[in-house]
Write a protein that holds these residues in place. Structure first.
Motif, PDB file in Angstrom:
ATOM      1  N   LEU A 181       0.807  -1.223   0.000  1.00  0.00           N
ATOM      2  CA  LEU A 181       0.000   0.000   0.000  1.00  0.00           C
ATOM      3  C   LEU A 181       0.839   1.272   0.000  1.00  0.00           C
ATOM      4  CD1 LEU A 181      -2.690  -1.087   2.610  1.00  0.00           C
ATOM      5  CD2 LEU A 181      -2.838  -1.159   0.105  1.00  0.00           C
ATOM      6  N   ARG A 182       2.123   1.156   0.165  1.00  0.00           N
ATOM      7  CA  ARG A 182       2.977   2.341   0.213  1.00  0.00           C
ATOM      8  C   ARG A 182       4.136   2.193  -0.755  1.00  0.00           C
ATOM      9  NH1 ARG A 182       7.377   0.561   2.405  1.00  0.00           N
ATOM     10  NH2 ARG A 182       7.380  -1.053   3.962  1.00  0.00           N
ATOM     11  N   GLU A 183       4.741   3.308  -1.057  1.00  0.00           N
ATOM     12  CA  GLU A 183       5.922   3.310  -1.923  1.00  0.00           C
ATOM     13  C   GLU A 183       7.103   2.768  -1.127  1.00  0.00           C
ATOM     14  OE1 GLU A 183       7.598   3.822  -5.533  1.00  0.00           O
ATOM     15  OE2 GLU A 183       5.527   4.308  -5.061  1.00  0.00           O
ATOM     16  N   PRO A 184       7.834   1.788  -1.680  1.00  0.00           N
ATOM     17  CA  PRO A 184       8.968   1.238  -0.925  1.00  0.00           C
ATOM     18  C   PRO A 184      10.093   2.258  -0.781  1.00  0.00           C
ATOM     19  CG  PRO A 184       8.851   0.269  -3.122  1.00  0.00           C
ATOM     20  CD  PRO A 184       7.643   1.149  -2.956  1.00  0.00           C
ATOM     21  N   THR A 202      13.921  -1.279  -1.469  1.00  0.00           N
ATOM     22  CA  THR A 202      14.145  -1.633  -2.871  1.00  0.00           C
ATOM     23  C   THR A 202      15.510  -2.283  -3.044  1.00  0.00           C
ATOM     24  OG1 THR A 202      12.685   0.138  -3.623  1.00  0.00           O
ATOM     25  CG2 THR A 202      14.267  -0.716  -5.225  1.00  0.00           C
ATOM     26  N   GLU A 203      16.512  -1.708  -2.396  1.00  0.00           N
ATOM     27  CA  GLU A 203      17.871  -2.259  -2.467  1.00  0.00           C
ATOM     28  C   GLU A 203      17.910  -3.685  -1.917  1.00  0.00           C
ATOM     29  OE1 GLU A 203      22.082  -1.568  -0.107  1.00  0.00           O
ATOM     30  OE2 GLU A 203      20.677   0.097  -0.240  1.00  0.00           O
ATOM     31  N   LEU A 204      17.272  -3.901  -0.762  1.00  0.00           N
ATOM     32  CA  LEU A 204      17.276  -5.234  -0.160  1.00  0.00           C
ATOM     33  C   LEU A 204      16.438  -6.225  -0.964  1.00  0.00           C
ATOM     34  CD1 LEU A 204      17.182  -4.372   3.647  1.00  0.00           C
ATOM     35  CD2 LEU A 204      19.093  -5.304   2.312  1.00  0.00           C
ATOM     36  N   ALA A 225      17.869  -9.564  -2.420  1.00  0.00           N
ATOM     37  CA  ALA A 225      17.207 -10.830  -2.075  1.00  0.00           C
ATOM     38  C   ALA A 225      16.770 -11.570  -3.337  1.00  0.00           C
ATOM     39  CB  ALA A 225      16.012 -10.573  -1.158  1.00  0.00           C
ATOM     40  N   TYR A 226      16.339 -10.823  -4.329  1.00  0.00           N
ATOM     41  CA  TYR A 226      15.930 -11.431  -5.597  1.00  0.00           C
ATOM     42  C   TYR A 226      17.134 -12.083  -6.288  1.00  0.00           C
ATOM     43  CZ  TYR A 226      13.763 -11.772 -10.232  1.00  0.00           C
ATOM     44  OH  TYR A 226      13.280 -12.209 -11.439  1.00  0.00           O
ATOM     45  N   ALA A 227      18.246 -11.394  -6.314  1.00  0.00           N
ATOM     46  CA  ALA A 227      19.461 -11.972  -6.891  1.00  0.00           C
ATOM     47  C   ALA A 227      19.857 -13.244  -6.124  1.00  0.00           C
ATOM     48  CB  ALA A 227      20.603 -10.956  -6.876  1.00  0.00           C
ATOM     49  N   TYR A 228      19.699 -13.212  -4.805  1.00  0.00           N
ATOM     50  CA  TYR A 228      20.022 -14.363  -3.967  1.00  0.00           C
ATOM     51  C   TYR A 228      19.130 -15.555  -4.299  1.00  0.00           C
ATOM     52  CZ  TYR A 228      20.561 -17.080   0.377  1.00  0.00           C
ATOM     53  OH  TYR A 228      20.789 -18.083   1.297  1.00  0.00           O
ATOM     54  N   LEU A 261      10.762  -4.566   7.224  1.00  0.00           N
ATOM     55  CA  LEU A 261      10.444  -4.048   5.892  1.00  0.00           C
ATOM     56  C   LEU A 261       9.373  -4.854   5.161  1.00  0.00           C
ATOM     57  CD1 LEU A 261      14.010  -3.111   4.629  1.00  0.00           C
ATOM     58  CD2 LEU A 261      12.179  -1.551   5.311  1.00  0.00           C
ATOM     59  N   PHE A 262       9.363  -6.180   5.341  1.00  0.00           N
ATOM     60  CA  PHE A 262       8.473  -7.025   4.548  1.00  0.00           C
ATOM     61  C   PHE A 262       7.363  -7.676   5.365  1.00  0.00           C
ATOM     62  CE2 PHE A 262      12.574  -6.803   2.374  1.00  0.00           C
ATOM     63  CZ  PHE A 262      12.162  -6.210   1.191  1.00  0.00           C
ATOM     64  N   GLY A 263       7.341  -7.426   6.670  1.00  0.00           N
ATOM     65  CA  GLY A 263       6.248  -7.892   7.514  1.00  0.00           C
ATOM     66  C   GLY A 263       6.416  -9.306   8.043  1.00  0.00           C
ATOM     67  N   SER A 264       6.927 -10.195   7.226  1.00  0.00           N
ATOM     68  CA  SER A 264       7.137 -11.594   7.593  1.00  0.00           C
ATOM     69  C   SER A 264       7.924 -12.264   6.480  1.00  0.00           C
ATOM     70  CB  SER A 264       5.791 -12.318   7.777  1.00  0.00           C
ATOM     71  OG  SER A 264       5.129 -12.424   6.518  1.00  0.00           O
ATOM     72  N   LYS A 265       8.326 -13.487   6.733  1.00  0.00           N
ATOM     73  CA  LYS A 265       9.006 -14.251   5.688  1.00  0.00           C
ATOM     74  C   LYS A 265       8.053 -14.448   4.506  1.00  0.00           C
ATOM     75  CE  LYS A 265      11.131 -18.729   4.789  1.00  0.00           C
ATOM     76  NZ  LYS A 265      11.516 -20.008   5.391  1.00  0.00           N
ATOM     77  N   ASP A 266       6.784 -14.753   4.789  1.00  0.00           N
ATOM     78  CA  ASP A 266       5.799 -14.909   3.711  1.00  0.00           C
ATOM     79  C   ASP A 266       5.628 -13.614   2.924  1.00  0.00           C
ATOM     80  OD1 ASP A 266       5.409 -17.547   4.335  1.00  0.00           O
ATOM     81  OD2 ASP A 266       3.364 -17.298   5.108  1.00  0.00           O
ATOM     82  N   GLY A 267       5.660 -12.487   3.621  1.00  0.00           N
ATOM     83  CA  GLY A 267       5.558 -11.199   2.932  1.00  0.00           C
ATOM     84  C   GLY A 267       6.732 -10.978   1.988  1.00  0.00           C
ATOM     85  N   LEU A 268       7.922 -11.362   2.429  1.00  0.00           N
ATOM     86  CA  LEU A 268       9.109 -11.252   1.582  1.00  0.00           C
ATOM     87  C   LEU A 268       8.985 -12.186   0.377  1.00  0.00           C
ATOM     88  CD1 LEU A 268      11.960 -10.294   0.884  1.00  0.00           C
ATOM     89  CD2 LEU A 268      12.833 -12.022   2.491  1.00  0.00           C
ATOM     90  N   ILE A 269       8.530 -13.415   0.605  1.00  0.00           N
ATOM     91  CA  ILE A 269       8.368 -14.362  -0.501  1.00  0.00           C
ATOM     92  C   ILE A 269       7.356 -13.822  -1.511  1.00  0.00           C
ATOM     93  CG2 ILE A 269       7.483 -16.649  -1.130  1.00  0.00           C
ATOM     94  CD1 ILE A 269       8.832 -17.692   1.462  1.00  0.00           C
ATOM     95  N   ARG A 270       6.255 -13.265  -1.023  1.00  0.00           N
ATOM     96  CA  ARG A 270       5.265 -12.678  -1.945  1.00  0.00           C
ATOM     97  C   ARG A 270       5.895 -11.585  -2.803  1.00  0.00           C
ATOM     98  NH1 ARG A 270       2.164 -12.961   2.652  1.00  0.00           N
ATOM     99  NH2 ARG A 270       0.607 -14.591   2.556  1.00  0.00           N
ATOM    100  N   ARG A 271       6.698 -10.745  -2.181  1.00  0.00           N
ATOM    101  CA  ARG A 271       7.357  -9.663  -2.926  1.00  0.00           C
ATOM    102  C   ARG A 271       8.366 -10.211  -3.924  1.00  0.00           C
ATOM    103  NH1 ARG A 271       7.682  -4.654  -0.338  1.00  0.00           N
ATOM    104  NH2 ARG A 271       8.834  -4.026  -2.185  1.00  0.00           N
TER     105      ARG A 271
END
Length: 188
Positions: A9-12, A17-19, A23-26, A54-64
């Motif tokens: 709901l907000r601009e990162p 964005t950097e992380l 994380a995506y490269a990882y 930043l991502f709320g949870s591990k699941d939130g990070l996976i969703r992103r």
């Protein structure tokens, strides 16, 4: 909406964005199935606490991360204009992109997320498989072919050949199969 979806709901922030990029490269290298926040955080110069903030949870990070992978796929699809090609040529063109070695990491991540979406439909993978099927069917439909059976056959063959290619590395054989499908589609 789940609590850890609030980041959508907000601009990162620049750090977020950097992380996410790191994380995506990882995960392109390591995959998602055994993702653990501590090794991820160490590899990308952060901490599990910052990632959770930043991502709320591990699941939130996976969703992103899944959204990011889908964005990469859709960015390519948006620059590709299938309307100028018939279905057989669309299949050939898509296969050329799918079979390119530089896309292997993204496609392995896609396969992993697709499979997890089927066995864990309530988790962060929810609806990933169905959404990607719709993306590809929509693209194949832009070829002007009105027959949903032909488009589904094309998608099923592309997906099967991709799985086979990723498992075996046999580009020549899988390309021959896709080329045969394109020829059969031309004939009728």
């Amino acid at each position: 909406m789940a609590a850890d979806d609030s980041t959508a709901l907000r601009e990162p922030s620049a750090r977020e964005t950097e992380l996410l990029d790191a994380a995506y490269a990882y995960v392109l290298e390591q995959g998602l199935s055994d993702l653990s926040l501590r090794p991820l955080a160490g590899a990308i110069g952060s901490s599990p606490r910052v990632l959770l903030f930043l991502f709320g949870s591990k699941d939130g990070l996976i969703r992103r991360l899944l959204a990011r992978a889908r964005e990469d796929e859709l960015a390519w699809l948006q620059q590709y204009d299938a309307r100028a090609l018939d279905l057989p040529d669309t299949v050939r063109h898509l296969w050329e992109w799918l079979a390119a070695p530089e896309h292997d990491r993204l496609l392995r991540l896609w396969v992993e997320a697709y499979g997890r979406s089927l066995v864990d439909p309530a988790g962060p993978w929810a609806e990933f498989a169905a959404a990607t099927v719709e993306d590809w069917l929509r693209l194949l439909g832009r070829s002007g072919d009105a027959d949903p059976g032909r488009r589904t056959l094309a998608l099923a063959t592309l997906r099967g050949a991709l799985l086979d290619l990723l498992a075996t590395g046999e580009r020549s054989r899988t390309t021959s199969a896709v080329t045969l499908l394109a020829t059969l589609l031309e004939e009728g």
